[in-house]
Design an enzyme around this catalytic site. Structure first.
Site, PDB file in Angstrom:
ATOM      1  N   GLU A 144       3.992  40.765   6.758  1.00  0.00           N
ATOM      2  CA  GLU A 144       5.135  39.677   6.627  1.00  0.00           C
ATOM      3  C   GLU A 144       6.138  40.423   5.708  1.00  0.00           C
ATOM      4  O   GLU A 144       5.851  41.114   4.694  1.00  0.00           O
ATOM      5  CB  GLU A 144       4.732  38.328   6.371  1.00  0.00           C
ATOM      6  CG  GLU A 144       4.558  37.575   7.484  1.00  0.00           C
ATOM      7  CD  GLU A 144       6.074  37.114   7.996  1.00  0.00           C
ATOM      8  OE1 GLU A 144       7.036  37.433   7.427  1.00  0.00           O
ATOM      9  OE2 GLU A 144       6.147  36.235   9.299  1.00  0.00           O
ATOM     10  N   ASP A 145       7.307  39.943   5.878  1.00  0.00           N
ATOM     11  CA  ASP A 145       8.442  40.342   4.815  1.00  0.00           C
ATOM     12  C   ASP A 145       8.999  38.907   4.403  1.00  0.00           C
ATOM     13  O   ASP A 145      10.040  39.151   3.564  1.00  0.00           O
ATOM     14  CB  ASP A 145       9.626  41.129   5.489  1.00  0.00           C
ATOM     15  CG  ASP A 145      10.517  40.363   6.549  1.00  0.00           C
ATOM     16  OD1 ASP A 145      10.068  39.690   7.484  1.00  0.00           O
ATOM     17  OD2 ASP A 145      11.544  40.437   6.515  1.00  0.00           O
ATOM     18  N   SER A 179       5.940  36.284  15.824  1.00  0.00           N
ATOM     19  CA  SER A 179       7.200  36.131  15.430  1.00  0.00           C
ATOM     20  C   SER A 179       7.960  34.716  15.592  1.00  0.00           C
ATOM     21  O   SER A 179       7.718  34.067  16.578  1.00  0.00           O
ATOM     22  CB  SER A 179       8.102  37.253  16.297  1.00  0.00           C
ATOM     23  OG  SER A 179       9.568  36.979  16.079  1.00  0.00           O
ATOM     24  N   ALA A 180       8.914  34.143  14.636  1.00  0.00           N
ATOM     25  CA  ALA A 180       9.187  32.825  14.552  1.00  0.00           C
ATOM     26  C   ALA A 180      10.473  33.051  15.773  1.00  0.00           C
ATOM     27  O   ALA A 180      11.339  32.093  15.889  1.00  0.00           O
ATOM     28  CB  ALA A 180      10.057  32.634  13.442  1.00  0.00           C
ATOM     29  N   ASN A 209      13.263  35.247  20.988  1.00  0.00           N
ATOM     30  CA  ASN A 209      13.715  36.520  21.474  1.00  0.00           C
ATOM     31  C   ASN A 209      12.913  37.871  21.601  1.00  0.00           C
ATOM     32  O   ASN A 209      12.969  38.851  21.680  1.00  0.00           O
ATOM     33  CB  ASN A 209      15.314  36.868  21.011  1.00  0.00           C
ATOM     34  CG  ASN A 209      16.270  35.836  21.527  1.00  0.00           C
ATOM     35  OD1 ASN A 209      16.400  35.742  22.484  1.00  0.00           O
ATOM     36  ND2 ASN A 209      16.515  35.190  20.554  1.00  0.00           N
ATOM     37  N   ARG A 228      15.689  28.971  14.568  1.00  0.00           N
ATOM     38  CA  ARG A 228      16.927  28.943  14.829  1.00  0.00           C
ATOM     39  C   ARG A 228      17.661  27.593  14.359  1.00  0.00           C
ATOM     40  O   ARG A 228      18.736  27.577  13.695  1.00  0.00           O
ATOM     41  CB  ARG A 228      17.323  29.248  16.303  1.00  0.00           C
ATOM     42  CG  ARG A 228      18.626  29.463  16.685  1.00  0.00           C
ATOM     43  CD  ARG A 228      18.665  29.232  18.192  1.00  0.00           C
ATOM     44  NE  ARG A 228      17.573  30.452  18.544  1.00  0.00           N
ATOM     45  CZ  ARG A 228      17.282  30.434  20.038  1.00  0.00           C
ATOM     46  NH1 ARG A 228      17.719  29.541  20.857  1.00  0.00           N
ATOM     47  NH2 ARG A 228      16.429  31.216  20.478  1.00  0.00           N
ATOM     48  N   LYS A 262       6.593  28.869  10.732  1.00  0.00           N
ATOM     49  CA  LYS A 262       6.282  29.395   9.358  1.00  0.00           C
ATOM     50  C   LYS A 262       6.869  28.455   8.199  1.00  0.00           C
ATOM     51  O   LYS A 262       8.156  28.059   8.809  1.00  0.00           O
ATOM     52  CB  LYS A 262       6.326  31.014   9.122  1.00  0.00           C
ATOM     53  CG  LYS A 262       5.989  31.877  10.251  1.00  0.00           C
ATOM     54  CD  LYS A 262       6.631  33.073  10.179  1.00  0.00           C
ATOM     55  CE  LYS A 262       6.133  34.181  11.489  1.00  0.00           C
ATOM     56  NZ  LYS A 262       6.717  35.334  11.449  1.00  0.00           N
ATOM     57  N   ASP A 281       4.508  40.490  11.876  1.00  0.00           N
ATOM     58  CA  ASP A 281       5.960  39.835  11.816  1.00  0.00           C
ATOM     59  C   ASP A 281       6.729  40.933  12.652  1.00  0.00           C
ATOM     60  O   ASP A 281       6.429  41.990  12.625  1.00  0.00           O
ATOM     61  CB  ASP A 281       6.168  39.407  10.849  1.00  0.00           C
ATOM     62  CG  ASP A 281       7.649  38.871  10.795  1.00  0.00           C
ATOM     63  OD1 ASP A 281       7.891  38.164  11.488  1.00  0.00           O
ATOM     64  OD2 ASP A 281       8.678  39.208   9.727  1.00  0.00           O
ATOM     65  N   LEU A 282       7.874  40.328  13.427  1.00  0.00           N
ATOM     66  CA  LEU A 282       8.799  41.339  13.993  1.00  0.00           C
ATOM     67  C   LEU A 282       9.959  41.708  13.053  1.00  0.00           C
ATOM     68  O   LEU A 282      10.049  42.949  12.771  1.00  0.00           O
ATOM     69  CB  LEU A 282       9.355  40.564  15.384  1.00  0.00           C
ATOM     70  CG  LEU A 282      10.113  41.458  16.088  1.00  0.00           C
ATOM     71  CD1 LEU A 282       9.724  42.657  16.608  1.00  0.00           C
ATOM     72  CD2 LEU A 282      10.812  40.491  17.267  1.00  0.00           C
ATOM     73  N   ASP A 283      10.767  40.733  12.610  1.00  0.00           N
ATOM     74  CA  ASP A 283      12.084  41.022  11.986  1.00  0.00           C
ATOM     75  C   ASP A 283      11.565  41.412  10.669  1.00  0.00           C
ATOM     76  O   ASP A 283      11.299  40.627   9.700  1.00  0.00           O
ATOM     77  CB  ASP A 283      12.880  39.761  12.212  1.00  0.00           C
ATOM     78  CG  ASP A 283      14.196  40.027  11.096  1.00  0.00           C
ATOM     79  OD1 ASP A 283      14.371  40.844  10.944  1.00  0.00           O
ATOM     80  OD2 ASP A 283      14.625  38.809  10.857  1.00  0.00           O
ATOM     81  N   THR A 335      15.975  43.301  12.888  1.00  0.00           N
ATOM     82  CA  THR A 335      16.900  42.266  13.675  1.00  0.00           C
ATOM     83  C   THR A 335      17.607  41.579  12.610  1.00  0.00           C
ATOM     84  O   THR A 335      18.522  40.618  13.224  1.00  0.00           O
ATOM     85  CB  THR A 335      16.224  41.360  14.655  1.00  0.00           C
ATOM     86  OG1 THR A 335      14.630  41.145  14.136  1.00  0.00           O
ATOM     87  CG2 THR A 335      16.003  42.202  16.084  1.00  0.00           C
ATOM     88  N   LYS A 378      15.425  34.475   6.658  1.00  0.00           N
ATOM     89  CA  LYS A 378      14.642  34.983   7.226  1.00  0.00           C
ATOM     90  C   LYS A 378      13.496  34.433   7.524  1.00  0.00           C
ATOM     91  O   LYS A 378      12.812  33.603   6.752  1.00  0.00           O
ATOM     92  CB  LYS A 378      14.323  36.341   6.135  1.00  0.00           C
ATOM     93  CG  LYS A 378      15.127  37.433   6.408  1.00  0.00           C
ATOM     94  CD  LYS A 378      14.951  38.384   5.536  1.00  0.00           C
ATOM     95  CE  LYS A 378      15.838  39.573   5.541  1.00  0.00           C
ATOM     96  NZ  LYS A 378      15.507  40.978   4.740  1.00  0.00           N
ATOM     97  N   GLY A 379      12.958  34.495   8.710  1.00  0.00           N
ATOM     98  CA  GLY A 379      11.494  33.986   8.966  1.00  0.00           C
ATOM     99  C   GLY A 379      11.880  32.443   9.420  1.00  0.00           C
ATOM    100  O   GLY A 379      10.698  31.650   9.696  1.00  0.00           O
TER     101      GLY A 379
HETATM  102  P1  B16 Z   1      15.512  33.077  17.430  1.00  0.00           P
HETATM  103  P2  B16 Z   1      10.400  36.901  12.820  1.00  0.00           P
HETATM  104  C1  B16 Z   1      12.641  35.167  12.643  1.00  0.00           C
HETATM  105  O1  B16 Z   1      12.147  36.229  13.210  1.00  0.00           O
HETATM  106  C2  B16 Z   1      14.108  35.538  11.842  1.00  0.00           C
HETATM  107  O2  B16 Z   1      13.538  36.375  10.747  1.00  0.00           O
HETATM  108  C3  B16 Z   1      14.682  34.600  11.814  1.00  0.00           C
HETATM  109  O3  B16 Z   1      16.001  35.012  10.958  1.00  0.00           O
HETATM  110  C4  B16 Z   1      15.330  33.748  12.843  1.00  0.00           C
HETATM  111  O4  B16 Z   1      15.940  32.558  12.707  1.00  0.00           O
HETATM  112  C5  B16 Z   1      14.123  33.261  13.708  1.00  0.00           C
HETATM  113  O5  B16 Z   1      13.257  34.499  13.910  1.00  0.00           O
HETATM  114  C6  B16 Z   1      14.474  32.630  15.066  1.00  0.00           C
HETATM  115  O6  B16 Z   1      14.959  33.684  15.899  1.00  0.00           O
HETATM  116  O7  B16 Z   1      16.982  32.637  17.201  1.00  0.00           O
HETATM  117  O8  B16 Z   1      15.687  34.512  18.187  1.00  0.00           O
HETATM  118  O9  B16 Z   1      14.528  32.202  18.171  1.00  0.00           O
HETATM  119  O10 B16 Z   1      10.880  37.573  11.190  1.00  0.00           O
HETATM  120  O11 B16 Z   1       9.528  35.717  12.380  1.00  0.00           O
HETATM  121  O12 B16 Z   1      10.104  37.842  13.478  1.00  0.00           O
HETATM  122 MG    MG Z   2      10.087  38.631   9.254  1.00  0.00          MG
END
Ligand code: B16
Ligand code: MG
Length: 216
Positions: free
Chosen positions: A168-169, A113-114, A117, A48, A144, A8-10, A16, A44-45
């Site tokens: 994952e977190d 990653s969800a 970006n 948007r 997810k 996972d990224l964030d 982030t 988290k996760g």
């Molecule tokens: P974006 P992950 C997720 O990243 C974030 O945890 C979550 O807070 C965010 O809303 C989601 O990505 C969408 O991000 O607006 O940049 O498309 O934890 O899956 O890496």
């Molecule tokens: Mg995460």
């Protein structure tokens, strides 16, 4: 035997979440909706659009689809300003040594990653060469906790999900890994990560040796 590791990224590779928080906070302040770090934990996760819906519900605000789209766009503009400042210093402690060990062992890797970006973020962190494939929110239909994102990563690496490790977190992320039939490493508290197979407090506890000793 571990045939692939999917990150996972964030919250695992970089924090982030702080930038998502600041971007949502700016938007919520403009709308007069109360928003704090505690509420941010629930995002988290989460995608948007789903995050925005949760914030609007929290403020008791009902809007038309186009207005919601415009707000999501605005939040992303705020977010892009923040992530523009990301450098390799923003890697969470211990992650680069772990990625290096995994590379040296020849174990294939993926990012799941969800975030839409995810690519610019890993580019700015200078870790593209450590990841064999990237599956982001733009390449899957279901977010997810659906297993799709982790399954797609395994498929792209040509590895059986049963021989993959997912890290994952977020609770939704751990559920996604488990439903995909993979071994789940959960970064966080015992309560939040209850469904994970191996729970650690921080990514700095990740070493290939420790992972192998818990893997089954
Ligand atoms: P974006 P992950 C997720 O990243 C974030 O945890 C979550 O807070 C965010 O809303 C989601 O990505 C969408 O991000 O607006 O940049 O498309 O934890 O899956 O890496
Ligand atoms: Mg995460």
């Amino acid at each position: 035997e571990i045939k692939a590791i999917i990150f996972d990224l964030d919250g695992v590779i970089t924090d982030t979440a702080e930038y998502h928080y600041l971007a949502w906070k700016q938007l919520a302040d403009d709308l007069g909706i109360p928003f704090d770090r505690i509420f941010n934990e629930r995002l988290k996760g989460v995608s948007r659009m789903d995050s925005l819906q949760m914030i609007l519900d929290h403020g008791g605000i009902v809007l038309a689809e186009e207005e919601i789209e415009a707000l999501a766009h605005k939040k992303n503009e705020h977010y892009k300003t923040f992530i523009g400042k990301i450098t390799p210093d923003d890697l969470l402690p211990g992650i680069l040594p772990f990625l290096t060990q995994v590379r040296a062992a020849g174990i294939p890797t993926a990012l799941a990653s969800a975030s839409k970006n995810a690519r610019p973020v890993i580019r700015q962190l200078r870790i593209e060469s450590y990841l064999d494939t990237v599956v982001d929110a733009a390449s899957v239909e279901r977010g997810k906790p659906d297993p799709e994102i982790f399954l797609k990563a395994a498929q792209q690496l040509n590895v059986n999900p049963e021989q993959c490790v997912g890290i994952e977190d977020a609770e939704a992320g751990v559920k996604s890994i488990k439903t995909a039939g993979m071994f789940a490493v959960g970064v966080g508290t015992k309560t939040a990560m209850a469904e994970a197979d191996w729970i650690i407090d921080h990514p700095s506890q990740l070493t290939l040796e420790a992972l192998k000793s818990h893997y089954k």
